[in-house]
Motif scaffolding. Sequence first.
Motif, short mmCIF file in Angstrom:
data_model
loop_
_atom_site.label_atom_id
_atom_site.label_comp_id
_atom_site.label_asym_id
_atom_site.label_seq_id
_atom_site.Cartn_x
_atom_site.Cartn_y
_atom_site.Cartn_z
N LYS A 1 0.81 -1.15 0.07
CA LYS A 1 -0.01 -0.03 -0.04
C LYS A 1 0.89 1.26 -0.04
O LYS A 1 0.74 2.21 -0.46
N SER A 2 2.00 1.10 0.58
CA SER A 2 2.76 2.31 0.93
C SER A 2 4.41 1.90 0.98
O SER A 2 4.54 0.83 1.64
N ILE A 3 5.28 2.81 0.61
CA ILE A 3 6.83 2.34 1.01
C ILE A 3 7.27 3.69 1.41
O ILE A 3 7.17 4.73 1.04
N LEU A 4 8.15 3.44 2.52
CA LEU A 4 8.86 4.44 3.43
C LEU A 4 10.28 3.95 3.51
O LEU A 4 10.48 2.95 3.91
N THR A 5 11.30 4.75 3.48
CA THR A 5 12.69 4.62 3.38
C THR A 5 12.99 5.49 5.07
O THR A 5 12.38 6.74 4.82
N HIS A 6 14.08 5.13 5.55
CA HIS A 6 14.68 5.81 6.71
C HIS A 6 16.01 5.56 7.00
O HIS A 6 16.31 4.44 6.63
N ASP A 7 16.75 6.58 6.95
CA ASP A 7 18.06 6.44 7.44
C ASP A 7 18.36 6.19 8.83
O ASP A 7 18.51 7.10 9.58
N ASN A 8 18.98 4.98 9.16
CA ASN A 8 18.99 4.76 10.63
C ASN A 8 20.61 4.62 10.87
O ASN A 8 21.21 4.20 10.10
N VAL A 9 20.79 5.15 12.09
CA VAL A 9 22.25 5.05 12.57
C VAL A 9 22.58 3.57 13.04
O VAL A 9 21.51 2.99 13.55
N LEU A 10 23.42 3.03 12.21
CA LEU A 10 23.90 1.65 12.55
C LEU A 10 25.24 1.64 13.70
O LEU A 10 26.14 2.10 13.43
#
Length: 336
Positions: free
Chosen positions: A42-51
């Motif tokens: 239904k939807s796609i979201l990207t997020h930049d996470n600290v690893l």
Amino acid sequence: MSTTKVQTAIAMEHQLGRCTYIEPDPSADPWANDYYVPGLPKSILTHDNVLHDIGPEVFQDSSPFKLATHAFTAVKHKSILQSPPYSKQSFFSEETITNIYTPEVISLVKSVTGAKEVVIITTSVRSKDYAPPKKGVKRPPVGDISKWDMKSPMLSGLGDENSRLTPLRLVHIDYSAEAARTMLRNFNPEVWETAKDIIEAEDEAAASGTEYKGGRYAFYSVWRPLKTVKKDPLAVCDPNTIDRERDLEDGPLKRPSLKGDYLAAFSLVKGVRAESQKWYWIKEQKEDEVYFLQFFDNFAEKEGRPLAAPHCSPELLGVEGGETRESVETRVIAFW
């Protein structure tokens, strides 16, 4: 991602990883899809996470990263297949996977978890570069299901170029709690025969509304690089930083078995609260550095332990090129 979080990551020399979160379409019919292939989201979201790199401490006896506290850990273990006369190509052989690697994994799982019995359910080799999905195009089938006899563990990614598997950007847990119980009853004869007493105890408790009095079982992944990981690593989300009821949603998958087709969902992590999640990785993970990921443990809730560890293969921001990541993942069910 917030400017503050990016600046913090740079200041602390942490890597940033771009993860993908999807929301399934509840109106989609999972029975219309190929086996093991989710419907269009239904939807796609990207997020930049600290690893956060846990390599310096996860292999120490004093490591805080345990199955009991984080639903994942990592151990040092070199496979027989990683020494002559074997080579990396040995992991692409059904014969060596079945006769050599499978017994190794069973022994390792027993050693790490204390389980009395271990049943292998799938082994997958990933050796192809990630390719972004095309809008409106479903993901291709996972391997050739017609070659699986449904009596033995499922093997995928071992064949020619067309059957090779890529890393998964999608933040997920391979089996939801309900899917784990469903697979116990459907996956193959070895699984449902080994779990016979547990299934009877679960069914009795459900029918009578009384407390479950059966044994413990858990689903795990044993994840090993086939060479030092330079890109597309496996990253794990701290399950203590998500709320299962609020942040997880089931993604139904059609699966085959000798009893007939059935649905067993994987859990998708919603991305709207990604900012509050904490993520870990092992920088330049080596061949003898093996992840243990927990998907489900039927004793976890009553013992106050995390149920499962969300994970994905993020894009490493600022890291261009690099050799294709190659890895082998074996999923098992452990019984005590």
